[in-house]
Design an enzyme around this catalytic site. Sequence first.
Site, PDB file in Angstrom:
ATOM      1  N   GLU A  65      39.498  45.312  32.274  1.00  7.57           N
ATOM      2  CA  GLU A  65      39.630  46.756  32.133  1.00  7.57           C
ATOM      3  C   GLU A  65      40.126  47.401  33.427  1.00  7.57           C
ATOM      4  O   GLU A  65      40.888  48.373  33.400  1.00  7.57           O
ATOM      5  CB  GLU A  65      38.286  47.375  31.735  1.00  7.57           C
ATOM      6  CG  GLU A  65      37.800  46.963  30.354  1.00  7.57           C
ATOM      7  CD  GLU A  65      37.076  45.627  30.342  1.00  7.57           C
ATOM      8  OE1 GLU A  65      36.622  45.208  29.276  1.00  7.57           O
ATOM      9  OE2 GLU A  65      36.975  44.980  31.421  1.00  7.57           O
ATOM     10  N   PRO A 271      38.904  29.545  38.290  1.00  4.01           N
ATOM     11  CA  PRO A 271      37.811  29.970  37.407  1.00  4.01           C
ATOM     12  C   PRO A 271      37.726  31.495  37.322  1.00  4.01           C
ATOM     13  O   PRO A 271      38.040  32.206  38.284  1.00  4.01           O
ATOM     14  CB  PRO A 271      36.558  29.382  38.076  1.00  4.01           C
ATOM     15  CG  PRO A 271      37.078  28.259  38.931  1.00  4.01           C
ATOM     16  CD  PRO A 271      38.424  28.719  39.402  1.00  4.01           C
ATOM     17  N   GLY A 313      40.888  38.653  42.976  1.00  4.30           N
ATOM     18  CA  GLY A 313      41.914  39.668  43.119  1.00  4.30           C
ATOM     19  C   GLY A 313      43.297  39.145  43.424  1.00  4.30           C
ATOM     20  O   GLY A 313      44.168  39.917  43.826  1.00  4.30           O
ATOM     21  N   ASN A 338      43.687  38.119  29.485  1.00  3.69           N
ATOM     22  CA  ASN A 338      44.927  38.876  29.358  1.00  3.69           C
ATOM     23  C   ASN A 338      46.143  37.966  29.504  1.00  3.69           C
ATOM     24  O   ASN A 338      46.487  37.528  30.600  1.00  3.69           O
ATOM     25  CB  ASN A 338      44.968  39.977  30.420  1.00  3.69           C
ATOM     26  CG  ASN A 338      46.157  40.902  30.230  1.00  3.69           C
ATOM     27  OD1 ASN A 338      46.985  40.711  29.347  1.00  3.69           O
ATOM     28  ND2 ASN A 338      46.250  41.909  31.072  1.00  3.69           N
TER      29      ASN A 338
END
Length: 423
Positions: A65, A271, A313, A338
Site C-alpha cells: 500500500e 525475502p 526498500g 505486486n
Amino acid sequence: MFWRVCYSLLGALLLPLLLVRLWWRGRKNPGYRKNIGERFGRYTTPPLRNTPNNTIWIHAVSVGETRAAAPLIALLEQRYPDTPIVLTHMTATGRATGEALFGKRVTQLWLPYDYRFAVRAFLDHVQPKWALLMETEVWPNVIVECARRQLPCFLINARMSERSAARYACFASFTRPLFAALTGVAAQTESEAQRFRQLGARDVAITGNLKFDIGVPENARALGETLRCRFGQRPIWIAASTRDGEEALLLDALSRQPEALPPRTLTVIVPRHPERFETVAEQLRARKLAFVKRSDERDVPPEVAFVLGDSMGEMFAYYIAADLAFVGGSLLPFGGQNLLEPLAAGIPALIGQHTFNFKAISNTACEVGAVARVNDADELIAQVGALLRNNETRQTMRNVGHRFLEEHRGAAERLAQWLVRGE
C-alpha cells in the site's frame, strides 16, 4: 449498537495481548518496538494543528500500500505544496518502505490501534482535512470518529473480493453503517465498485489501480546499475518478496534440476520480511550453497551462485539489476505480491498459481503475455532457464509489459480529480 458494544469489549480484552505481540515481533524486527506510544495516540512530536492548510492523511498499512501511494503522494505534493502529508502504517516494513521512498517529505506515524480514545487523540494531533484509507482498511472507530467530526473519509484504491464481501454481509447490521459513513469509495474495478455499493457504500467511483502509475525512482535506478556491476556480467534472476516456505521449494527444485539454468546464472533471493533474512541464510548454509549478502556491500565472485537480498526498500534496484523476476507469495497460498513492479522496471515476470490478492491484474497480465504463470517450483525453474536462454522472448514480454502498464495508467490523476470535486 449491539455489534459496536461487542467490538469495544473485544478490543478491551485484546489490549494486553497487543503489547505482548509488539514485544514478540520486535525480537526480530526492532521497528515494532519504536514509538509504541503512537499506537495508543501518544505522540512526542508537536501537534500538526497549526499548519497553514491542515494536513492530508493517508493510511497505507504495509509495504504494498505504501508503494502504491507513491504516485498519489507525488501528485498531491505538486497540487498542495503548502499542505503537509501524514502517512501512517501498521507494519514496521511499511514504515521502513515509507522512509526509503519519501524521506522527510512526509510525516510518518503509526496508526493507533482502533480504540476510541486513541483514534480521537490521533485526529486531534494530526488535524487532517482529508482521511484517505488505502485499499481495505475499514476500521470502525476511525470511520465513526471521522463522521462525527464531519471529516471527509475516503476508502481509496479500494478492493473487495467476493469472499470478503460475503464475510462483511454476514454482519450487515454492523458493517452497512460503517460503509455508509464513508464519504466515498474509489474502487479499482467495476466488479469491486458493485460489491461496495451492495455493502452500503455511497458515492462509489471507479478510478483504477494506483499500482499501474508506479515509476522507478532515479535513486533506485542508479543503485540497480551499481548492483548489476557487483553481480557481474552473467544471467541474473530474482526471486522477489518470497514468503515462508517458498525459498525451500525453490532451492529444492534447483537441486533437482542442476542443468536447468544457464552456466554461471546468479539467483537473487529477497525475502518479503526482514525478520526472515537469517532464516533464509540458514537454509542456504544447510544446503552448503555459497552466497553473498546484499549487506556485505561487495562484489559477488563468479563461482558464487546466490545472493541473499537482506535489505529493505530496494526492490526496484534488485529488479533493475536482474534479467527476469519471479514475484513471490504466489507459489504457496499467500495471495501474491505486486507483479507490476518488475514490469515497470522493464523485466519479464513469472508468478505462481496463488495470486488472489491481485486476481484481476494477474489474470489480464497473463492473458496478454506480459507475465507467465507456473504451477509449481519445478516448472518455475524450468521456465527461468528457458527465458534466460531466450533473449527474443524476454524482449517480447518486456514490450508487452510496457504496453500493458501504459494502457492502465492514470489512476492517480482520476483519483485526485474525484477527491477535489467539492472544493
